[in-house]
Design a protein around this motif. Structure first.
Motif, PDB file in Angstrom:
ATOM      1  N   VAL A   6     -23.666  32.307 -14.020  1.00 45.94           N
ATOM      2  CA  VAL A   6     -23.862  33.675 -14.538  1.00 45.94           C
ATOM      3  C   VAL A   6     -22.613  34.255 -15.208  1.00 45.94           C
ATOM      4  CG1 VAL A   6     -25.644  34.190 -12.831  1.00 45.94           C
ATOM      5  CG2 VAL A   6     -23.275  34.878 -12.371  1.00 45.94           C
ATOM      6  N   TRP A  54     -30.903  40.332  -9.404  1.00 45.10           N
ATOM      7  CA  TRP A  54     -30.375  39.339  -8.465  1.00 45.10           C
ATOM      8  C   TRP A  54     -30.746  39.707  -7.029  1.00 45.10           C
ATOM      9  CZ3 TRP A  54     -24.760  39.281 -10.869  1.00 45.10           C
ATOM     10  CH2 TRP A  54     -24.809  38.643 -12.120  1.00 45.10           C
ATOM     11  N   THR A 105     -28.268  31.869 -18.761  1.00 47.34           N
ATOM     12  CA  THR A 105     -28.099  32.474 -17.431  1.00 47.34           C
ATOM     13  C   THR A 105     -26.866  33.378 -17.338  1.00 47.34           C
ATOM     14  OG1 THR A 105     -26.960  30.423 -16.899  1.00 47.34           O
ATOM     15  CG2 THR A 105     -29.246  30.658 -16.113  1.00 47.34           C
TER      16      THR A 105
END
Ligand code: 13P
Length: 300
Positions: free
Chosen positions: A258, A249, A265
């Protein structure tokens, strides 16, 4: 769980108990089992979780979650509350839907362990619930090496007497296996396992599956081991995978994508994928792959 273990003994393979702690880890185990057509033991452990949390609804939440996943499983499964630390936790586990329980009495005084486990077995059997007990105590791996200060091997004669006095369905044994060890294989003494087998006929359980040597698995199964308990390596591969994703990230991510989305994801899905892969590999080692009996009713 009694049926799964008996089938394993008859078939010459082992059934894995892959310890979960939440929905992602539990799904990893059941999906690994379904994808490999393997019987499996699902469940949660009471040793590492906070006792106040377990005692304030934690056992009930885990039982509810496990029951839903177990009921939907397309392979034969059982649901265990492993290493409960108190009699009360174990009884709550039975009420909460676990169809197998294990009370960790490895640090208890003999008379007390026999009395409580015998009583628990009576209660559990009246409800169709399997009981696992442990005699002997495994050393724990620590940052400084292996701590054997409270560990002791299973005494074969004591094991025979304990099983006769309590009526438990399976017994966890200590013969050099180590809890929580990831650095190397445990120094297991297969001759000691053979000596216990000469005295005890019920299925054996190996705790410390993470460090149990792969080459010793076939002999262990031949000597009566029906169930392998695995914990530390699963959390390790899960956390490493999650950490790796977080490391990619560049900016603070979209939290809804997330965290908890269950989409590609979701960083916890990366942990689940890694855990599933490890679980499948262990199922292969234990020989449970393609041992799920088609059409067999799942429990609970
Ligand atoms: P490991 O964490 O060493 O694999 O042991 C797990 C275990 O014995 C759970 O009962």
């Amino acid at each position: 769980m009694t049926t799964l273990m008996q089938d394993a003994l008859n078939g010459g393979y082992g059934v894995g108990y892959f310890e979960a702690w939440d929905t992602y880890s539990l799904e990893a185990v059941v999906e690994a089992a379904e994808e490999t057509n393997s019987p499996v033991i699902l469940g949660f452990g009471g040793m590492m979780a906070s006792a106040p949390w377990l005692d304030n609804g934690g056992v009930e939440m885990l039982g509810a979650l496990g029951s839903v996943v177990a009921a939907r499983a397309r392979v034969p499964v059982s649901l265990i509350l492993n290493e409960a630390q108190t009699r009360a936790q174990t009884l709550h586990g039975i009420e909460a839907g676990f169809n197998a329980v294990m009370l960790d009495t490895s640090a208890w005084e003999w008379q007390e362990a026999v009395r409580v486990v015998a009583e628990l077995t009576q209660i559990a059997h009246a409800r169709g619930v399997t009981v696992e007990a442990e005699l002997g105590r495994l050393p724990d791996a620590t940052a400084d090496g292996i701590d054997s200060s409270t560990a002791y091997l299973t005494d074969p004669i004591q094991a025979r007497d304990f099983v006769a006095a309590t009526g438990v369905d399976c017994l966890a044994v200590s013969f050099g296996n180590v809890h929580l060890l990831t650095a190397h294989d445990a120094p297991v003494d297969m001759n000691h396992l053979a000596a216990i087998r000469e005295q005890v006929a019920i299925p054996f359980v190996i705790h410390g599956g993470t460090s149990f040597p792969a080459h010793a698995i076939p002999r262990a199964i031949a000597l009566g081991v029906a169930k392998f308990n695995v914990g530390t390596i699963l959390k390790t591969v899960f956390l490493r995978a999650v950490q790796e994703v977080m490391g990619t990230w560049q900016t603070f991510p979209n939290v809804h994508e997330v965290l908890g989305s269950h989409k590609e994801t979701d960083f916890l899905e990366a942990g689940k994928r890694a855990m599933k892969e490890k679980t499948r590999a262990l199922m292969q080692l234990y020989g449970s792959v393609n041992r799920a009996r088609i059409g067999k009713e799942t429990t609970p």
